[in-house]
Scaffold this motif. Structure first.
Motif, PDB file in Angstrom:
ATOM      1  N   UNK A 135     -45.632  69.142  -7.298  1.00  0.00           N
ATOM      2  CA  UNK A 135     -45.932  69.315  -8.720  1.00  0.00           C
ATOM      3  C   UNK A 135     -45.163  68.321  -9.596  1.00  0.00           C
ATOM      4  N   UNK A 136     -44.122  67.700  -9.034  1.00  0.00           N
ATOM      5  CA  UNK A 136     -43.332  66.723  -9.783  1.00  0.00           C
ATOM      6  C   UNK A 136     -43.920  65.317  -9.690  1.00  0.00           C
ATOM      7  N   UNK A 137     -45.099  65.158  -9.121  1.00  0.00           N
ATOM      8  CA  UNK A 137     -45.745  63.858  -8.972  1.00  0.00           C
ATOM      9  C   UNK A 137     -44.948  62.899  -8.099  1.00  0.00           C
ATOM     10  N   UNK A 138     -44.479  63.402  -6.969  1.00  0.00           N
ATOM     11  CA  UNK A 138     -43.779  62.542  -6.021  1.00  0.00           C
ATOM     12  C   UNK A 138     -44.190  62.903  -4.603  1.00  0.00           C
ATOM     13  N   UNK A 139     -44.127  61.914  -3.715  1.00  0.00           N
ATOM     14  CA  UNK A 139     -44.406  62.107  -2.298  1.00  0.00           C
ATOM     15  C   UNK A 139     -43.157  61.677  -1.546  1.00  0.00           C
ATOM     16  N   UNK A 140     -42.668  62.525  -0.665  1.00  0.00           N
ATOM     17  CA  UNK A 140     -41.442  62.237   0.078  1.00  0.00           C
ATOM     18  C   UNK A 140     -41.747  62.245   1.569  1.00  0.00           C
ATOM     19  N   UNK A 141     -41.362  61.158   2.244  1.00  0.00           N
ATOM     20  CA  UNK A 141     -41.450  61.090   3.707  1.00  0.00           C
ATOM     21  C   UNK A 141     -40.037  60.906   4.228  1.00  0.00           C
ATOM     22  N   UNK A 142     -39.582  61.833   5.044  1.00  0.00           N
ATOM     23  CA  UNK A 142     -38.261  61.716   5.643  1.00  0.00           C
ATOM     24  C   UNK A 142     -38.398  60.823   6.872  1.00  0.00           C
ATOM     25  N   UNK A 143     -37.924  59.573   6.742  1.00  0.00           N
ATOM     26  CA  UNK A 143     -38.036  58.635   7.858  1.00  0.00           C
ATOM     27  C   UNK A 143     -37.027  58.960   8.945  1.00  0.00           C
ATOM     28  N   UNK A 144     -35.782  59.201   8.541  1.00  0.00           N
ATOM     29  CA  UNK A 144     -34.741  59.590   9.484  1.00  0.00           C
ATOM     30  C   UNK A 144     -33.905  60.689   8.854  1.00  0.00           C
ATOM     31  N   UNK A 145     -33.815  61.816   9.540  1.00  0.00           N
ATOM     32  CA  UNK A 145     -33.035  62.948   9.060  1.00  0.00           C
ATOM     33  C   UNK A 145     -31.553  62.609   9.108  1.00  0.00           C
ATOM     34  N   UNK A 146     -30.781  63.378   8.389  1.00  0.00           N
ATOM     35  CA  UNK A 146     -29.342  63.157   8.357  1.00  0.00           C
ATOM     36  C   UNK A 146     -28.778  63.157   9.768  1.00  0.00           C
ATOM     37  N   UNK A 147     -27.937  62.173  10.041  1.00  0.00           N
ATOM     38  CA  UNK A 147     -27.268  62.037  11.323  1.00  0.00           C
ATOM     39  C   UNK A 147     -25.773  61.948  11.028  1.00  0.00           C
TER      40      UNK A 147
END
Length: 187
Positions: free
Chosen positions: A91-103
């Protein structure tokens, strides 16, 4: 989206229990209401990215560790296909792709973020010592850092302390896509 809500519910409860916090204490530490936290844990609510950041900051965990499925082995090679990682616009007009999770061994997480036109958000300060690295890959982005707006265009990059108020906006008339590498200090 159901999978994301499941990971969020499971991870929120796990982090809260590991700290020995009740919903009341978690609400106090995150600034998110007890009712909302309970709804998230029961998978009855899909919070905004801003709320997710607020929760992660209050719990002192990375955003990706809050929303991610468990990863098997962080030391092995990982091939990621960003097309499979992108989620529908929030709803905030953004698309998020997590490429690499926290390590924890390297202290960072990597996102590809897309803001649609007319997006603007001021972010609260992250945990002390958090640094963001932004690399614009399409379009133009404005960042609010050090109490001023800084313009970045395709191919430009910036590193800044994210432990103070900062913000993002897109007024370019088209979508902007960038990589956000977030580094957390060792504890």
């Amino acid at each position: 989206m159901q999978e994301l809500n499941l990971y969020l519910a499971t991870n929120l409860k796990k982090f809260r229990k590991n700290k020995g916090w009740s919903l009341d204490r978690t609400a106090k530490e995150t600034g998110v209401s007890k009712a909302m936290l309970g709804q998230i844990e029961r998978q009855e609510s899909s919070p905004t990215v801003a709320k997710l950041w607020q929760i992660a900051t209050g719990l002192q965990v990375s955003l990706s560790s809050l929303i991610a499925p468990p990863t098997p082995d962080t030391q092995s090679n990982q091939l990621r296909n960003v097309d499979h990682l992108r989620h529908q616009a929030t709803p905030e007009d953004m698309v998020v792709a997590t490429l690499f999770h926290f390590d924890a061994s390297v202290g960072f997480e990597v996102f590809e973020i897309t803001f649609l036109d007319d997006f603007e958000r001021i972010s609260e300060a992250h945990e002390t010592g958090v640094i963001e690295h932004i690399i614009v890959i399409e379009g133009a982005l404005e960042l609010f850092i050090n109490q001023q707006w800084v313009s970045l265009s395709q191919g430009q990059a910036i590193k800044f302390a994210a432990d103070t108020e900062h913000g993002y906006r897109n007024t370019s008339g088209q979508a902007v896509k960038f990589h956000d590498i977030i580094h957390y200090p060792k504890k």
